[in-house]
Design an enzyme around this catalytic site. Sequence first.
Site, short mmCIF file in Angstrom:
data_model
loop_
_atom_site.label_atom_id
_atom_site.label_comp_id
_atom_site.label_asym_id
_atom_site.label_seq_id
_atom_site.Cartn_x
_atom_site.Cartn_y
_atom_site.Cartn_z
N HIS A 1 17.76 13.85 -2.50
CA HIS A 1 18.34 13.02 -3.56
C HIS A 1 18.26 13.69 -4.93
CE1 HIS A 1 18.80 9.84 -0.72
NE2 HIS A 1 17.52 9.66 -0.55
N CYS A 2 17.59 14.83 -5.02
CA CYS A 2 17.45 15.51 -6.31
C CYS A 2 18.53 16.57 -6.46
CB CYS A 2 16.07 16.16 -6.41
SG CYS A 2 15.74 16.91 -8.02
#
Length: 325
Positions: free
Chosen positions: A139-140
């Site tokens: 998700h980064c």
Amino acid sequence: TNLYIDIRGEQWPIVYRPEYNVHFLGLEKLHPFDAGKWGHIFKYLKTAGLVGEDTIAVPNEATKEDLLVVHSKKYLKSLKCSFTVAAITEVLPMCLVPNYLVQRGYLKPMRFQTGGSILAGKLALERGWAINLGGGFHHCCASKGGGFCVYADITLLIHFVFNHHPKTVQNVMIVDLDAHQGNGYQRDFRDNPNVYIIDVYNRGIYPFDREARSYINRKVELRHFTEDEEYLKLVATNFDEALEEFIPQLIVYNAGTDVLKGDPLGCLSVTSQGIIERDELVFSRARTRNIPIVMLTSGGYLKETARIIASSIINLHEMGLIQGP
């Protein structure tokens, strides 16, 4: 970089060190993640006689210079604010903790895991396969963290491979089988034709990132409580078709176990045997095609997750899909 280390012949390309595990003033108990998951996986593998402290590959911590290969200075500077890290990890009391403690207790383990992912990318090219017992922070992206993910280890792994092995690796395929959409690296590689993304995820849960969805080459959206038979058929069919469309020199396999039945965040209904069969399916297709594969353990929010991951790795060995020294 000091991340691309050489390992001895008797070491396995299974990457881990005790510093992966989070011990943070007890605040880790407020988090749905098992903060000692990675150590538990190693303990199971050690008990089974597969690896030990002398035969595991031990990574170094990703430095600021390593992280700047992908991340902006502005983003890394923002992590010096405890509130920012608290928002990413969704542990709000963390915003009251002095940042030097946040760095030591949470960010440092994540930097070791990120270093482990980058090392695993190198080892996969050398040995044909590698497994980081941590990582998979999908998700980064380069400029923003989220969903418990502080560093973009998947993006970093791939950039390091492209930078250090330009003659041998031109194309990389990401196979993301975590229950959540991998919106971070999808944003990072949105304009890169050399990175092919297949993502099989529950469409009814976080992150609901519509823009990032448009960057997925092969998108498989699942309904809540999808079970083994349908799940494995969709994975097999779409992975086979992806390999017909795109020929990679490396597969990055984000092997989240939050697809497990009962996982409070994944909301799917795949059994532990289904996960073991899924991992075998992915590795068998990569290995029969002689495509190097690197596996990251990613999400999984039940206590039995560590045992299932270890059982899956042991099964890969028993099936002859991974070999030790």
